[in-house]
Design a protein around this motif. Sequence first.
Motif, PDB file in Angstrom:
ATOM      1  N   GLY A  94     -20.807  51.409  22.250  1.00 44.15           N
ATOM      2  CA  GLY A  94     -19.836  50.852  21.319  1.00 44.15           C
ATOM      3  C   GLY A  94     -18.507  50.644  22.004  1.00 44.15           C
ATOM      4  N   HIS A  95     -17.503  50.189  21.262  1.00 49.33           N
ATOM      5  CA  HIS A  95     -16.201  49.948  21.891  1.00 49.33           C
ATOM      6  C   HIS A  95     -15.082  49.902  20.854  1.00 49.33           C
ATOM      7  CE1 HIS A  95     -15.755  45.604  20.737  1.00 49.33           C
ATOM      8  NE2 HIS A  95     -17.074  45.674  20.665  1.00 49.33           N
ATOM      9  N   SER A  96     -13.869  49.994  21.348  1.00 49.86           N
ATOM     10  CA  SER A  96     -12.689  49.919  20.480  1.00 49.86           C
ATOM     11  C   SER A  96     -12.474  48.483  20.010  1.00 49.86           C
ATOM     12  CB  SER A  96     -11.453  50.413  21.233  1.00 49.86           C
ATOM     13  OG  SER A  96     -11.162  49.582  22.345  1.00 49.86           O
ATOM     14  N   ASP A  97     -11.738  48.345  18.935  1.00 50.70           N
ATOM     15  CA  ASP A  97     -11.415  47.028  18.365  1.00 50.70           C
ATOM     16  C   ASP A  97     -12.662  46.178  18.176  1.00 50.70           C
ATOM     17  OD1 ASP A  97      -9.566  45.143  17.333  1.00 50.70           O
ATOM     18  OD2 ASP A  97      -9.528  44.067  19.246  1.00 50.70           O
ATOM     19  N   CYS A  98     -13.746  46.801  17.705  1.00 54.02           N
ATOM     20  CA  CYS A  98     -15.006  46.090  17.493  1.00 54.02           C
ATOM     21  C   CYS A  98     -14.946  45.329  16.172  1.00 54.02           C
ATOM     22  CB  CYS A  98     -16.167  47.074  17.482  1.00 54.02           C
ATOM     23  SG  CYS A  98     -17.777  46.296  17.180  1.00 54.02           S
ATOM     24  N   LYS A 122      -6.331  60.195  19.127  1.00 52.21           N
ATOM     25  CA  LYS A 122      -5.815  59.108  19.960  1.00 52.21           C
ATOM     26  C   LYS A 122      -6.039  57.738  19.335  1.00 52.21           C
ATOM     27  CE  LYS A 122      -6.762  59.076  24.313  1.00 52.21           C
ATOM     28  NZ  LYS A 122      -7.509  59.160  25.588  1.00 52.21           N
ATOM     29  N   PHE A 123      -7.055  57.633  18.479  1.00 54.61           N
ATOM     30  CA  PHE A 123      -7.492  56.315  18.029  1.00 54.61           C
ATOM     31  C   PHE A 123      -7.294  56.132  16.528  1.00 54.61           C
ATOM     32  CE2 PHE A 123      -9.989  57.367  21.806  1.00 54.61           C
ATOM     33  CZ  PHE A 123      -9.695  56.267  22.608  1.00 54.61           C
ATOM     34  N   ASN A 124      -7.142  54.875  16.120  1.00 56.76           N
ATOM     35  CA  ASN A 124      -6.941  54.583  14.706  1.00 56.76           C
ATOM     36  C   ASN A 124      -8.245  54.747  13.933  1.00 56.76           C
ATOM     37  OD1 ASN A 124      -8.451  52.065  14.637  1.00 56.76           O
ATOM     38  ND2 ASN A 124      -6.747  51.132  15.716  1.00 56.76           N
ATOM     39  N   CYS A 173     -17.097  39.608  24.038  1.00 54.33           N
ATOM     40  CA  CYS A 173     -16.917  39.045  25.381  1.00 54.33           C
ATOM     41  C   CYS A 173     -15.993  39.884  26.258  1.00 54.33           C
ATOM     42  CB  CYS A 173     -16.395  37.612  25.291  1.00 54.33           C
ATOM     43  SG  CYS A 173     -14.790  37.443  24.471  1.00 54.33           S
ATOM     44  N   ARG A 174     -15.297  40.860  25.674  1.00 58.40           N
ATOM     45  CA  ARG A 174     -14.444  41.751  26.460  1.00 58.40           C
ATOM     46  C   ARG A 174     -15.232  42.922  27.042  1.00 58.40           C
ATOM     47  NH1 ARG A 174     -10.415  43.127  21.700  1.00 58.40           N
ATOM     48  NH2 ARG A 174     -12.469  43.222  20.717  1.00 58.40           N
ATOM     49  N   VAL A 175     -16.458  43.088  26.563  1.00 52.37           N
ATOM     50  CA  VAL A 175     -17.267  44.235  26.974  1.00 52.37           C
ATOM     51  C   VAL A 175     -18.394  43.750  27.882  1.00 52.37           C
ATOM     52  CG1 VAL A 175     -18.681  46.158  26.174  1.00 52.37           C
ATOM     53  CG2 VAL A 175     -16.740  45.386  24.802  1.00 52.37           C
ATOM     54  N   VAL A 206     -11.407  48.939  25.156  1.00 55.73           N
ATOM     55  CA  VAL A 206     -11.107  47.629  25.735  1.00 55.73           C
ATOM     56  C   VAL A 206      -9.648  47.514  26.186  1.00 55.73           C
ATOM     57  CG1 VAL A 206     -12.902  46.488  24.383  1.00 55.73           C
ATOM     58  CG2 VAL A 206     -10.562  46.562  23.493  1.00 55.73           C
ATOM     59  N   TYR A 207      -8.791  48.406  25.719  1.00 58.05           N
ATOM     60  CA  TYR A 207      -7.370  48.321  26.072  1.00 58.05           C
ATOM     61  C   TYR A 207      -7.017  49.087  27.343  1.00 58.05           C
ATOM     62  CZ  TYR A 207      -6.936  46.359  21.417  1.00 58.05           C
ATOM     63  OH  TYR A 207      -7.089  45.567  20.310  1.00 58.05           O
ATOM     64  N   THR A 208      -7.771  50.116  27.658  1.00 61.87           N
ATOM     65  CA  THR A 208      -7.474  50.921  28.848  1.00 61.87           C
ATOM     66  C   THR A 208      -8.552  50.817  29.922  1.00 61.87           C
ATOM     67  OG1 THR A 208      -8.578  52.914  28.005  1.00 61.87           O
ATOM     68  CG2 THR A 208      -6.254  52.602  27.409  1.00 61.87           C
ATOM     69  N   GLY A 209      -9.745  50.349  29.547  1.00 61.38           N
ATOM     70  CA  GLY A 209     -10.859  50.311  30.478  1.00 61.38           C
ATOM     71  C   GLY A 209     -11.556  51.648  30.636  1.00 61.38           C
ATOM     72  N   ASP A 210     -11.129  52.662  29.861  1.00 60.50           N
ATOM     73  CA  ASP A 210     -11.759  53.983  29.945  1.00 60.50           C
ATOM     74  C   ASP A 210     -13.107  53.974  29.226  1.00 60.50           C
ATOM     75  OD1 ASP A 210      -9.570  55.012  31.316  1.00 60.50           O
ATOM     76  OD2 ASP A 210      -8.538  55.613  29.466  1.00 60.50           O
ATOM     77  N   VAL A 211     -14.054  54.692  29.804  1.00 57.96           N
ATOM     78  CA  VAL A 211     -15.388  54.809  29.220  1.00 57.96           C
ATOM     79  C   VAL A 211     -15.609  56.260  28.801  1.00 57.96           C
ATOM     80  CG1 VAL A 211     -17.859  54.468  29.566  1.00 57.96           C
ATOM     81  CG2 VAL A 211     -16.224  52.972  30.737  1.00 57.96           C
TER      82      VAL A 211
END
Length: 265
Positions: free
Chosen positions: A104-108, A187-189, A45-47, A230-235
Amino acid sequence: MNVILKGILKHNKELVYKRRLIDDIDKITKHQVKAQTVCISCMDCRVLPSKFVNTEVGQIYFLRNAGNIVPHFDDFKEGRISSEGAGLELGCVTNQVKNVVVLGHSDCRAAQALFEIRHSCNHEQYIHTSPMKTWVALHGAKTIEQFCNIYNDKDIPEDTYFMKQPMNFTVNLNGKDIQTILDPCNKFNIKDKFSMLHCLQQASHVQTYPMLKPFLDAGDFQIHALWYDVYTGDVYMFSTSQNKFIEVNEKNIDIMNTDIAPLRI
């Protein structure tokens, strides 16, 4: 449900917007305006893809599921029917859409569920307990295979957030093997790296459908991967020339326009 009902009431009161929406739909119906893209994204729902790509009615077919999954055609042949193949046919064959995007997206959470069961990725053991684990295990097995070719458990300490090395692997997009590097700046985990890998792997499944082969062979059909933080809004878009995800911004737009040529969709 209360939120939905309130939203509909608000929609009904905004008469100018409602009338414009109906007019737009009417134009699309009467003039047979064709969508330009099929977008397969996660249902998180955040995407909300229509928000950050600023699309209008009629421009994109959206397919959403848990984990932005595109089942491989081999699963279809074995009788594991899903709506994604039907959506690709409706968009790309019936309506001649030439551009498919897997987002796709972060924190999925679906990708994280797949990550957590990577040692026991047998969908049958989850059938009676977890439809989601069954879904991601069945259609994410190739993601797990790619990941395990890169990292062994001994490479992943329990408390690590960042990995010292980026992911290097090969993905086949649009019929071409691409040597890929994920998150070179670290940058990402690890789970977000896994999500990026998963996004690319699912994008590679699009071309496994025989109905799309004539379009791919003709050279006027493209498959792309996008990834949303989802944390920065960057695509981020996967660049086939840079072999990595790069941020969609003014600095990189020329690279991206070259990557999507000659379609420019």
